[in-house]
Design a protein around this motif. Structure first.
Motif, PDB file in Angstrom:
ATOM      1  N   TYR A   1       0.786  -1.261   0.244  1.00  0.00           N
ATOM      2  CA  TYR A   1       0.010  -0.018  -0.099  1.00  0.00           C
ATOM      3  C   TYR A   1       0.774   1.243   0.160  1.00  0.00           C
ATOM      4  N   ARG A   2       1.975   1.123   0.761  1.00  0.00           N
ATOM      5  CA  ARG A   2       3.047   2.468   0.575  1.00  0.00           C
ATOM      6  C   ARG A   2       3.228   2.661  -0.902  1.00  0.00           C
ATOM      7  N   GLU A   3       3.789   1.544  -1.520  1.00  0.00           N
ATOM      8  CA  GLU A   3       4.192   1.951  -2.807  1.00  0.00           C
ATOM      9  C   GLU A   3       3.241   2.347  -3.921  1.00  0.00           C
ATOM     10  N   ARG A   4       2.012   2.036  -3.565  1.00  0.00           N
ATOM     11  CA  ARG A   4       0.894   2.568  -4.281  1.00  0.00           C
ATOM     12  C   ARG A   4       0.243   3.833  -4.031  1.00  0.00           C
ATOM     13  N   LYS A   5       0.702   4.311  -2.702  1.00  0.00           N
ATOM     14  CA  LYS A   5       0.234   5.583  -2.219  1.00  0.00           C
ATOM     15  C   LYS A   5      -1.187   5.790  -1.611  1.00  0.00           C
ATOM     16  N   LEU A   6      -1.467   4.605  -1.169  1.00  0.00           N
ATOM     17  CA  LEU A   6      -2.886   4.212  -0.815  1.00  0.00           C
ATOM     18  C   LEU A   6      -2.835   4.400   0.948  1.00  0.00           C
ATOM     19  N   GLY A   7      -3.464   5.203   1.354  1.00  0.00           N
ATOM     20  CA  GLY A   7      -3.434   5.475   3.038  1.00  0.00           C
ATOM     21  C   GLY A   7      -4.930   5.025   3.398  1.00  0.00           C
ATOM     22  N   SER A   8      -5.059   5.740   4.498  1.00  0.00           N
ATOM     23  CA  SER A   8      -6.373   5.611   5.493  1.00  0.00           C
ATOM     24  C   SER A   8      -7.292   6.750   5.156  1.00  0.00           C
ATOM     25  N   GLY A   9      -8.582   6.661   4.863  1.00  0.00           N
ATOM     26  CA  GLY A   9      -9.425   7.883   4.915  1.00  0.00           C
ATOM     27  C   GLY A   9     -10.427   7.625   5.880  1.00  0.00           C
ATOM     28  N   VAL A  10     -11.496   8.590   6.174  1.00  0.00           N
ATOM     29  CA  VAL A  10     -12.368   8.716   6.856  1.00  0.00           C
ATOM     30  C   VAL A  10     -13.614   9.144   6.059  1.00  0.00           C
ATOM     31  N   TYR A  11     -14.874   8.321   6.253  1.00  0.00           N
ATOM     32  CA  TYR A  11     -16.055   8.586   5.354  1.00  0.00           C
ATOM     33  C   TYR A  11     -17.052   9.058   6.524  1.00  0.00           C
ATOM     34  N   PHE A  12     -17.209  10.497   6.242  1.00  0.00           N
ATOM     35  CA  PHE A  12     -18.452  11.051   6.867  1.00  0.00           C
ATOM     36  C   PHE A  12     -19.870  10.827   6.306  1.00  0.00           C
ATOM     37  N   SER A  13     -20.490  10.248   6.714  1.00  0.00           N
ATOM     38  CA  SER A  13     -22.048  10.120   5.781  1.00  0.00           C
ATOM     39  C   SER A  13     -22.940  11.327   5.831  1.00  0.00           C
ATOM     40  N   LYS A  14     -23.733  11.468   5.089  1.00  0.00           N
ATOM     41  CA  LYS A  14     -24.481  12.597   5.255  1.00  0.00           C
ATOM     42  C   LYS A  14     -25.639  12.142   5.989  1.00  0.00           C
ATOM     43  N   GLU A  15     -25.999  10.944   6.475  1.00  0.00           N
ATOM     44  CA  GLU A  15     -27.016  10.757   7.419  1.00  0.00           C
ATOM     45  C   GLU A  15     -26.513  11.070   8.665  1.00  0.00           C
ATOM     46  N   LYS A  16     -25.249  11.232   9.033  1.00  0.00           N
ATOM     47  CA  LYS A  16     -24.733  11.853  10.287  1.00  0.00           C
ATOM     48  C   LYS A  16     -23.998  12.978  10.238  1.00  0.00           C
ATOM     49  N   TYR A  17     -23.579  13.510   8.889  1.00  0.00           N
ATOM     50  CA  TYR A  17     -22.677  14.758   8.852  1.00  0.00           C
ATOM     51  C   TYR A  17     -23.415  15.796   8.023  1.00  0.00           C
ATOM     52  N   ALA A  18     -24.518  15.570   7.457  1.00  0.00           N
ATOM     53  CA  ALA A  18     -25.292  16.666   6.442  1.00  0.00           C
ATOM     54  C   ALA A  18     -24.850  16.356   5.129  1.00  0.00           C
ATOM     55  N   ALA A  19     -23.737  15.921   4.826  1.00  0.00           N
ATOM     56  CA  ALA A  19     -23.269  15.666   3.585  1.00  0.00           C
ATOM     57  C   ALA A  19     -22.214  14.431   3.415  1.00  0.00           C
ATOM     58  N   ASP A  20     -21.952  13.715   2.241  1.00  0.00           N
ATOM     59  CA  ASP A  20     -21.077  12.783   2.240  1.00  0.00           C
ATOM     60  C   ASP A  20     -19.826  13.301   1.857  1.00  0.00           C
ATOM     61  N   SER A  21     -18.577  13.027   2.683  1.00  0.00           N
ATOM     62  CA  SER A  21     -17.236  13.516   2.793  1.00  0.00           C
ATOM     63  C   SER A  21     -16.409  12.596   2.976  1.00  0.00           C
ATOM     64  N   VAL A  22     -15.425  12.590   2.151  1.00  0.00           N
ATOM     65  CA  VAL A  22     -14.257  11.733   2.359  1.00  0.00           C
ATOM     66  C   VAL A  22     -12.786  12.451   2.641  1.00  0.00           C
ATOM     67  N   GLN A  23     -12.273  12.337   3.887  1.00  0.00           N
ATOM     68  CA  GLN A  23     -10.989  13.020   4.089  1.00  0.00           C
ATOM     69  C   GLN A  23      -9.818  12.178   4.722  1.00  0.00           C
ATOM     70  N   PRO A  24      -8.629  12.431   4.851  1.00  0.00           N
ATOM     71  CA  PRO A  24      -7.645  11.626   5.291  1.00  0.00           C
ATOM     72  C   PRO A  24      -7.899  11.423   6.669  1.00  0.00           C
ATOM     73  N   SER A  25      -7.333  10.299   7.074  1.00  0.00           N
ATOM     74  CA  SER A  25      -7.290   9.929   8.452  1.00  0.00           C
ATOM     75  C   SER A  25      -6.200  10.793   9.089  1.00  0.00           C
ATOM     76  N   ILE A  26      -6.687  10.966  10.536  1.00  0.00           N
ATOM     77  CA  ILE A  26      -5.733  11.691  11.435  1.00  0.00           C
ATOM     78  C   ILE A  26      -5.044  10.917  12.377  1.00  0.00           C
ATOM     79  N   SER A  27      -5.214   9.406  12.299  1.00  0.00           N
ATOM     80  CA  SER A  27      -4.552   8.599  13.130  1.00  0.00           C
ATOM     81  C   SER A  27      -2.937   8.660  12.996  1.00  0.00           C
ATOM     82  N   GLN A  28      -2.411   9.103  11.961  1.00  0.00           N
ATOM     83  CA  GLN A  28      -0.851   9.004  12.281  1.00  0.00           C
ATOM     84  C   GLN A  28      -0.385  10.148  12.983  1.00  0.00           C
ATOM     85  N   PHE A  29      -1.266  10.937  13.538  1.00  0.00           N
ATOM     86  CA  PHE A  29      -0.754  12.046  14.397  1.00  0.00           C
ATOM     87  C   PHE A  29      -1.387  11.739  15.986  1.00  0.00           C
TER      88      PHE A  29
END
Length: 623
Positions: free
Chosen positions: A175-203
């Motif tokens: 996954y590192r070689e293919r630059k595939l990381g971890s994301g967070v999916y915020f659903s519109k049902e809970k957060y008003a709109a669908d949104s995909v953002q980077p994970s913050i867990s590395q920090f």
């Protein structure tokens, strides 16, 4: 956006075509029991699997309804040296260890209520456009084998598993070689709109405040919550400055992690909810029911600068990478043991050729074999004969009741069913068994025709805060071995692994498990399918994903009795440990009956299952 898939497939009732059932005078369960001519191949079945329809109804009738199945007046089955109830890793290990120590002439019968062996170590297979895909539907990996007991380590060697080889089979750079990381999916049902953002867990261990803020400020939270989150991740602060180390440890064991960061680190409710379930799959429930000390052990933010000086000591026993994984997870371990017991049922001799080997289920219960594995068979009564020199086991198969006799018996089934089927369990032992309960969970295998959407978005895993069902999904472990090649190109088919844990935040751990299990039995296949389609579409649509086009098959592995209960320092007495706790009394020998399962070890890992089997066999060899 569709929520129902147009997947071309036959309708099955637990592997039997409904068209066949409709033309028969027998019920689906009766047809299922007559599986000798059906040539059913359980790993290839899709739909609701795990504790599948047909596997739990008899046990529930006994435990919930108090049903008493008629015990045949005379013995209807053979006599064996050992009868094992439960064909999971612990039960299979007990059969192997007993035969190994007594000799190949020992006659052994393993009974299991499912249509496949392995217990939670379940194999899922798909055929997508002519390509075989293999994945796991339960027990995941051989965790830290370097810390296994001598017996557990030797058993792996005896069944041809060399864990060192996984260093070559598991591509840790995939996954590192293919630059595939971890994301967070915020659903519109809970957060008003669908949104995909980077994970913050590395920090979680800290980092540059500006880099942290760059990610957190993309999250659909209030400004106050974003500022709170950035502070929690970036400030190097001891939130209990007036306590010494021992006082901190004691206090952090007495408060949940979510309460700790809210009350002492100033985290807002939005931040608390986001972090509560982020490692849900590790324990099977969230940080609302785990201590702040466990949050520290798992590297959660807000616990790094408490001067506890325990991280290095605690991690020393777990310094092996998490790579010891067959393409079918620990089904590879179960299949290895079955091959040792019944080589005619599982071709090959090595851990490599095991991967593509197809089990001949017709050879599991051969009359000519000294060791037999009998599936679709639910034990309903286990008790000593009048002379106490043998044990009679009554079981139900295909609606009929049978009675088999063993000179010894090992109960390697679900622990909490034992008092219901074994009337000789003393009251104190019943109480000890009742102290804990299984952790319910669901592992979902989703075959896709390609993973272009993952590649286009740059993510291989998604966390879903406040999910309706599936809380995360990800690409599988990148393991290639034995002629099986993990996907190398995004235009190739692969399997996506999803996880659902039926938690009830705010309750104690045990209360969550009981209510979650009830909820799990009530969720229909259609509800699972809708949720899988909705979550994957919401997260991946920006990458070009179309569920109806890209999803080729789904297997939902439902485990209402999933992980073994492991002691929780937020709720359990500090003296409850692997060497001292109610599981010790709960697993006490009852004459010629011994108990072996991961519950009996208070250890939800492969080595716990094996070690329990070793103890049970030793007890019986001394009887």
């Amino acid at each position: 956006m569709t929520d129902k898939l147009n997947i071309s497939r036959r309708d099955f009732f637990n592997g039997i075509a409904l068209s066949v059932v409709a033309g028969s005078s027998l019920s689906p369960l009766e047809l299922l029991a007559q599986d000798k001519g059906n040539k059913v191949y359980p790993p290839g079945l899709t739909g609701l699997r795990g504790s599948h329809p047909g596997s739990f109804e008899v046990a529930h009738a006994v435990a919930w309804g108090g049903t008493k199945f008629p015990r045949p007046a005379s013995q209807t089955d053979d006599t064996y040296d050992l009868v094992v109830v439960g064909g999971g890793i612990s039960g299979l290990s007990a059969a192997h260890l007993y035969r190994q120590r007594v000799g190949p002439d020992a006659r052994i019968l393993v009974l299991d209520n499912h249509d496949d062996f392995g217990g939670h170590a379940k194999r899922n297979e798909f055929d997508v456009d002519g390509q075989k895909l293999i994945c796991y539907g339960g027990s995941q990996s051989i965790d830290t084998p370097g810390s296994y007991s001598a017996v557990a380590s030797q058993l792996l060697k005896d069944v041809a598993i060399d864990t060192q080889k996984f260093y070559g089979y598991y591509d840790r750079d995939f996954y590192r070689e293919r630059k595939l990381g971890s994301g967070v999916y915020f659903s519109k049902e809970k957060y008003a709109a669908d949104s995909v953002q980077p994970s913050i867990s590395q920090f979680f261990g800290g980092g540059d405040r500006d880099e942290i803020a760059k990610i957190v400020n993309t999250y659909p939270m209030s400004d106050e919550s974003r500022q709170s989150f950035v502070r929690l991740l970036s400030e190097q602060k001891d939130y209990l400055p007036d306590m010494n180390r021992e006082q901190k440890i004691a206090f952090m064991k007495s408060i949940s992690y979510t309460d700790f960061i809210k009350r002492y680190a100033g985290a807002t409710d939005e931040v608390v909810v986001f972090l509560r379930d982020i490692q849900l799959g590790f324990w099977g429930f969230g940080f609302d029911a785990l201590s702040a000390k466990e949050g520290h052990r798992q590297g959660m933010p807000g616990t790094f600068h408490m001067e506890l000086d325990e991280v290095a000591a605690e991690s020393s026993a777990k310094d092996e990478p998490y790579i010891f994984h067959f393409p079918d997870g620990n089904a590879g371990v179960a299949r290895s043991i079955v091959r040792k017991l019944l080589p005619e049922a599982v071709p090959g001799t090595s851990m490599e050729d095991l991967v593509l080997a197809r089990v001949d289920y017709g050879h599991l219960d051969d009359e000519s074999s000294n060791t037999r594995i009998r599936l679709n068979s639910t034990a309903v009564n286990v008790q000593h004969t009048a002379d106490e020199k043998s044990v009679d086991v009554t079981y139900v198969r295909g609606g009929k009741t049978y009675r088999v006799r063993g000179k010894h018996a090992v109960l390697a089934c679900y622990n909490n069913i034992i008092p219901h089927i074994c009337p000789e369990v003393p009251a104190t032992q019943r109480a000890a068994i009742a102290e804990v309960t299984k952790v319910p969970l669901v592992y979902i295998s989703i075959a896709v025709r390609n993973w272009k959407a993952f590649a286009n978005l740059g993510y291989q895993r998604f966390y879903i805060p406040q999910p309706s069902l599936m809380y995360s999904f990800s690409m599988d472990f990148p393991v290639s071995m034995g002629g099986y090649q993990f996907t190398q190109s995004s235009d190739q088919p692969t399997v996506i692994h999803g996880t659902y844990l039926p938690t009830v935040p705010g309750l104690t751990e045990r209360e969550q498990h009981v209510q979650g299990r009830r909820k799990l039995y009530e969720i229909t296949w259609d509800e699972f399918e809708r949720d899988i389609v909705r979550q994957m579409s919401g997260a991946l649509e920006g990458g070009g994903f179309e569920a109806d086009r890209d999803i080729a098959g789904i297997t939902v592995n439902r485990w209402p009795h999933g992980y073994a209960y492991m002691y929780n320092d937020l709720y359990d007495p500090p003296e409850w440990t692997l060497s001292h706790g109610p599981h010790i009394q709960g697993a006490a020998q009852i004459g010629r009956i011994s108990i072996a399962n991961s519950d009996a070890s208070a250890n939800a890992y492969v080595n716990g299952a094996i070690d329990a089997a070793d103890r049970a066999v030793q007890e019986q060899l001394k009887s």
